[in-house]
Design a protein around this motif. Structure first.
Motif, mmCIF file in Angstrom:
data_model
loop_
_atom_site.group_PDB
_atom_site.id
_atom_site.type_symbol
_atom_site.label_atom_id
_atom_site.label_comp_id
_atom_site.label_asym_id
_atom_site.label_seq_id
_atom_site.Cartn_x
_atom_site.Cartn_y
_atom_site.Cartn_z
ATOM 1 N N ASP A 47 -43.524 7.051 1.356
ATOM 2 C CA ASP A 47 -44.755 7.804 1.570
ATOM 3 C C ASP A 47 -45.644 6.986 2.499
ATOM 4 O O ASP A 47 -46.110 5.905 2.120
ATOM 5 N N GLY A 48 -45.897 7.492 3.689
ATOM 6 C CA GLY A 48 -46.702 6.776 4.665
ATOM 7 C C GLY A 48 -48.154 6.602 4.257
ATOM 8 O O GLY A 48 -48.843 5.721 4.744
ATOM 9 N N ARG A 49 -48.631 7.452 3.337
ATOM 10 C CA ARG A 49 -50.004 7.300 2.845
ATOM 11 C C ARG A 49 -50.113 6.169 1.833
ATOM 12 O O ARG A 49 -51.203 5.681 1.566
ATOM 13 N N HIS A 50 -48.982 5.767 1.251
ATOM 14 C CA HIS A 50 -48.940 4.689 0.258
ATOM 15 C C HIS A 50 -47.769 3.768 0.573
ATOM 16 O O HIS A 50 -46.810 3.677 -0.204
ATOM 17 N N PRO A 51 -47.811 3.072 1.715
ATOM 18 C CA PRO A 51 -46.666 2.278 2.145
ATOM 19 C C PRO A 51 -46.321 1.118 1.206
ATOM 20 O O PRO A 51 -45.205 0.611 1.252
ATOM 21 N N GLU A 52 -47.247 0.736 0.353
ATOM 22 C CA GLU A 52 -46.965 -0.346 -0.581
ATOM 23 C C GLU A 52 -46.140 0.138 -1.775
ATOM 24 O O GLU A 52 -45.635 -0.653 -2.563
ATOM 25 N N GLY A 53 -45.972 1.442 -1.895
ATOM 26 C CA GLY A 53 -45.220 2.031 -3.009
ATOM 27 C C GLY A 53 -43.719 1.904 -2.805
ATOM 28 O O GLY A 53 -43.239 1.280 -1.855
ATOM 29 N N PRO A 54 -42.958 2.532 -3.682
ATOM 30 C CA PRO A 54 -41.495 2.425 -3.616
ATOM 31 C C PRO A 54 -40.913 3.214 -2.448
ATOM 32 O O PRO A 54 -41.568 4.093 -1.879
ATOM 33 N N ALA A 55 -39.680 2.884 -2.113
ATOM 34 C CA ALA A 55 -38.946 3.596 -1.072
ATOM 35 C C ALA A 55 -37.666 4.162 -1.677
ATOM 36 O O ALA A 55 -37.071 3.550 -2.567
ATOM 37 N N LEU A 56 -37.295 5.332 -1.209
ATOM 38 C CA LEU A 56 -35.999 5.906 -1.574
ATOM 39 C C LEU A 56 -34.955 5.355 -0.611
ATOM 40 O O LEU A 56 -35.208 5.247 0.594
ATOM 41 N N ILE A 57 -33.782 5.000 -1.126
ATOM 42 C CA ILE A 57 -32.719 4.453 -0.296
ATOM 43 C C ILE A 57 -31.565 5.440 -0.273
ATOM 44 O O ILE A 57 -31.088 5.885 -1.320
ATOM 45 N N PHE A 58 -31.101 5.787 0.929
ATOM 46 C CA PHE A 58 -30.005 6.723 1.114
ATOM 47 C C PHE A 58 -28.858 6.049 1.851
ATOM 48 O O PHE A 58 -29.091 5.282 2.788
ATOM 49 N N THR A 59 -27.626 6.374 1.477
ATOM 50 C CA THR A 59 -26.483 6.006 2.308
ATOM 51 C C THR A 59 -26.474 6.999 3.473
ATOM 52 O O THR A 59 -27.132 8.046 3.409
ATOM 53 N N PRO A 60 -25.724 6.712 4.531
ATOM 54 C CA PRO A 60 -25.660 7.695 5.626
ATOM 55 C C PRO A 60 -25.187 9.078 5.168
ATOM 56 O O PRO A 60 -25.719 10.091 5.615
ATOM 57 N N ALA A 61 -24.215 9.145 4.265
ATOM 58 C CA ALA A 61 -23.723 10.443 3.771
ATOM 59 C C ALA A 61 -24.807 11.165 2.962
ATOM 60 O O ALA A 61 -24.973 12.385 3.086
ATOM 61 N N GLU A 62 -25.533 10.427 2.138
ATOM 62 C CA GLU A 62 -26.619 11.035 1.360
ATOM 63 C C GLU A 62 -27.719 11.548 2.281
ATOM 64 O O GLU A 62 -28.278 12.628 2.069
ATOM 65 N N TRP A 63 -28.054 10.767 3.313
ATOM 66 C CA TRP A 63 -29.090 11.173 4.257
ATOM 67 C C TRP A 63 -28.691 12.455 4.985
ATOM 68 O O TRP A 63 -29.484 13.374 5.140
ATOM 69 N N GLU A 64 -27.426 12.515 5.424
ATOM 70 C CA GLU A 64 -26.951 13.709 6.122
ATOM 71 C C GLU A 64 -27.042 14.935 5.203
ATOM 72 O O GLU A 64 -27.500 15.998 5.626
ATOM 73 N N ALA A 65 -26.649 14.795 3.950
ATOM 74 C CA ALA A 65 -26.731 15.909 3.001
ATOM 75 C C ALA A 65 -28.187 16.321 2.785
ATOM 76 O O ALA A 65 -28.500 17.516 2.713
ATOM 77 N N PHE A 66 -29.093 15.346 2.693
ATOM 78 C CA PHE A 66 -30.519 15.636 2.522
ATOM 79 C C PHE A 66 -31.066 16.407 3.723
ATOM 80 O O PHE A 66 -31.730 17.440 3.577
ATOM 81 N N VAL A 67 -30.780 15.929 4.920
ATOM 82 C CA VAL A 67 -31.289 16.576 6.136
ATOM 83 C C VAL A 67 -30.735 17.992 6.264
ATOM 84 O O VAL A 67 -31.475 18.933 6.561
ATOM 85 N N LEU A 68 -29.427 18.169 6.018
ATOM 86 C CA LEU A 68 -28.845 19.504 6.102
ATOM 87 C C LEU A 68 -29.442 20.436 5.055
ATOM 88 O O LEU A 68 -29.721 21.607 5.334
ATOM 89 N N GLY A 69 -29.679 19.937 3.846
ATOM 90 C CA GLY A 69 -30.310 20.746 2.803
ATOM 91 C C GLY A 69 -31.726 21.147 3.174
ATOM 92 O O GLY A 69 -32.147 22.284 2.952
ATOM 93 N N ALA A 70 -32.469 20.204 3.757
ATOM 94 C CA ALA A 70 -33.843 20.513 4.178
ATOM 95 C C ALA A 70 -33.839 21.573 5.276
ATOM 96 O O ALA A 70 -34.656 22.505 5.257
ATOM 97 N N ARG A 71 -32.925 21.449 6.227
ATOM 98 C CA ARG A 71 -32.833 22.445 7.308
ATOM 99 C C ARG A 71 -32.484 23.826 6.780
ATOM 100 O O ARG A 71 -32.938 24.834 7.300
ATOM 101 N N ASP A 72 -31.660 23.862 5.726
ATOM 102 C CA ASP A 72 -31.228 25.145 5.146
ATOM 103 C C ASP A 72 -32.246 25.718 4.161
ATOM 104 O O ASP A 72 -32.014 26.784 3.586
ATOM 105 N N GLY A 73 -33.356 25.007 3.919
ATOM 106 C CA GLY A 73 -34.381 25.491 3.007
ATOM 107 C C GLY A 73 -34.067 25.245 1.536
ATOM 108 O O GLY A 73 -34.710 25.814 0.656
ATOM 109 N N GLU A 74 -33.104 24.391 1.279
ATOM 110 C CA GLU A 74 -32.675 24.111 -0.097
ATOM 111 C C GLU A 74 -33.811 23.564 -0.968
ATOM 112 O O GLU A 74 -33.815 23.756 -2.165
ATOM 113 N N PHE A 75 -34.774 22.908 -0.354
ATOM 114 C CA PHE A 75 -35.845 22.266 -1.113
ATOM 115 C C PHE A 75 -37.178 23.005 -1.023
ATOM 116 O O PHE A 75 -38.200 22.494 -1.476
ATOM 117 N N ASP A 76 -37.175 24.198 -0.436
ATOM 118 C CA ASP A 76 -38.415 24.983 -0.324
ATOM 119 C C ASP A 76 -38.949 25.325 -1.709
ATOM 120 O O ASP A 76 -38.183 25.604 -2.640
#
Length: 78
Positions: A47-76
């Motif tokens: 979260d760029g508004r709270h950069p001192e907070g935690p970060a989520l860590i993704f493998t490349p495969a997890e990141w690709e699945a996340f991006v494709l899901g976001a593009r498909d509206g899976e998280f709307d």
């Protein structure tokens, strides 16, 4: 520049890259509320508004699945 140091806290756990010195990128869309960094073969997101907070860590495969899901509206929230 961030180092490529990656630690695995226990057997079977996901690797955790060293985020000290990571170069965080903000989206050109929106207010830069989400930032990502490419570190140690992983993608970190925070979260760029709270950069001192935690970060989520993704493998490349997890990141690709996340991006494709976001593009498909899976998280709307509609």
């Amino acid at each position: 520049m961030a180092t490529d140091t990656v630690t695995t806290p226990q057997p079977g756990a996901k690797p955790r890259p060293d985020l000290a010195g990571a170069e965080w990128l903000s989206s050109s869309q929106g207010a830069g509320d989400v930032q990502i960094a490419f570190v140690g073969g992983c993608i970190a997101m925070r979260d760029g508004r709270h950069p001192e907070g935690p970060a989520l860590i993704f493998t490349p495969a997890e990141w690709e699945a996340f991006v494709l899901g976001a593009r498909d509206g899976e998280f709307d929230l509609t």
